[in-house]
Design an enzyme around this catalytic site. Structure first.
Site, PDB file in Angstrom:
ATOM      1  N   ASP A 131       0.839  -1.191   0.000  1.00  0.00           N
ATOM      2  CA  ASP A 131       0.000   0.000   0.000  1.00  0.00           C
ATOM      3  C   ASP A 131       0.877   1.246   0.000  1.00  0.00           C
ATOM      4  OD1 ASP A 131      -2.528  -0.972  -0.183  1.00  0.00           O
ATOM      5  OD2 ASP A 131      -3.017  -0.801   1.944  1.00  0.00           O
ATOM      6  N   ARG A 179      -1.712  -1.029  -8.562  1.00  0.00           N
ATOM      7  CA  ARG A 179      -3.051  -0.512  -8.255  1.00  0.00           C
ATOM      8  C   ARG A 179      -2.987   0.995  -8.460  1.00  0.00           C
ATOM      9  NH1 ARG A 179      -4.288  -0.897  -2.325  1.00  0.00           N
ATOM     10  NH2 ARG A 179      -4.830  -3.069  -2.698  1.00  0.00           N
ATOM     11  N   LYS A 182      -6.599   7.584  -7.179  1.00  0.00           N
ATOM     12  CA  LYS A 182      -6.490   9.040  -7.270  1.00  0.00           C
ATOM     13  C   LYS A 182      -5.604   9.581  -6.147  1.00  0.00           C
ATOM     14  CE  LYS A 182     -10.906   9.800  -9.603  1.00  0.00           C
ATOM     15  NZ  LYS A 182     -12.190  10.547  -9.611  1.00  0.00           N
TER      16      LYS A 182
END
Length: 302
Positions: A131, A179, A182
């Site tokens: 992430d 991934r 925005k």
């Protein structure tokens, strides 16, 4: 809107409230967007998604990690979740925040932890997504990804469209599963676009670049305008449906998630779980202030 977003971003960083929230259980409406506080309840949610033709990327929530002991505990929870994916036989992979496993403590220590996680995932044939966090952690995350890719193939990361540098980053990661989002953090005008129109335009640009690259593309958005433009683009360019997927967060636009899966598109839902849900939930409120109503209704009904 900006004031509201800043307010909830501020709350997400409040460690005292985060600690208190661990004792509350899933309250304030969080149960709508967090799939339980333990592996068993989360797996039930993943099974339901799988039954609708939807995969999951699981996030074992955890923030405010300041010691090696806390980071090791978080790593062990992630390893336990990987094992559970194997045992339950669900269609899922995992998303991991590097700060959760020691990035702010010691880079070498964090690298050792993520290497252990990626190696375990590889033995189960499970993908690990790193992430992306705020701008201050961006380069460190990409450096660790580069090191991992020298040995493993089952790892990728997230690129945020509101950053000026993201186009170059996508081009440098053509062969990597990405991934594309925005962006959920508040960043300065020195490093990021501030206007929605500019962010949307750059987001679509990055999607088109990576869809035509060798790496797999995960398009993570709830924006139906973007989704429709992606559909038109892949049809125009004759891009195979097994080269990309759509992603959304657990608890958001659930019917659209099912509809996209029914249309034949690969779909993955981001499934967070655990007792450390507070900061994640505050950021979701910051992104989508309309969900404040959901939180208020929940509090009133208690």
């Amino acid at each position: 809107m900006g004031v509201t977003k800043n307010f909830f971003i501020g709350l997400s960083k409040n460690q005292a409230l985060n600690s208190a929230a661990k004792k509350w259980g899933l309250k304030l409406g969080a149960g709508k967007v967090v799939a339980g506080t333990d592996i068993k309840s989360m797996m039930q949610s993943v099974k339901e998604l799988n039954a609708n033709g939807i995969s999951a990327t699981i996030d074992s929530l955890g923030e405010f990690v300041h010691t090696e002991e806390e980071a090791t505990k978080a790593k062990e929870a992630i390893l336990k979740t990987l094992e559970a994916i194997q045992i339950y036989g669900v269609n899922a992979h995992m998303s991991v925040k590097l700060t959760q496993i020691g990035l702010d403590i010691d880079t070498a220590f964090c690298l050792k932890n993520i290497q252990e996680i990626v190696a375990a995932a590889a033995s189960y044939d499970i993908f690990i997504n790193l992430d992306m966090e705020d701008y201050d952690h961006l380069q460190q995350t990409l450096d660790i990804l580069k090191t991992l890719l020298q040995e493993y193939e089952n790892v990728g990361t997230v690129i945020q469209a509101y950053l000026f540098r993201s186009e170059k980053d996508v081009e440098n990661l053509q062969n990597v599963r990405l991934r594309l989002v925005k962006g959920a953090y508040k960043e300065s005008a020195e490093v990021s676009y501030q206007e929605k129109k500019e962010i949307d335009e750059n987001y679509l640009k990055l999607i088109k670049i990576h869809l035509q690259a060798p790496g797999y593309t995960s398009i993570a958005t709830h924006d139906h305008h973007i989704i429709e433009q992606v559909k038109a683009f892949v049809k125009e360019k004759n891009i195979s449906l097994d080269r990309f997927e759509f992603q959304m967060l657990y608890g958001f636009r659930s019917e659209m998630q099912k509809d996209l899966a029914k249309e034949g598109f690969s779909f993955t839902t981001y499934v967070p779980f655990g007792k450390d849900w507070y900061a994640y939930y505050m950021r979701r409120l910051a992104e989508r202030p309309q969900n404040i109503n959901l939180a208020l209704k929940s509090m009133i009904s208690k």
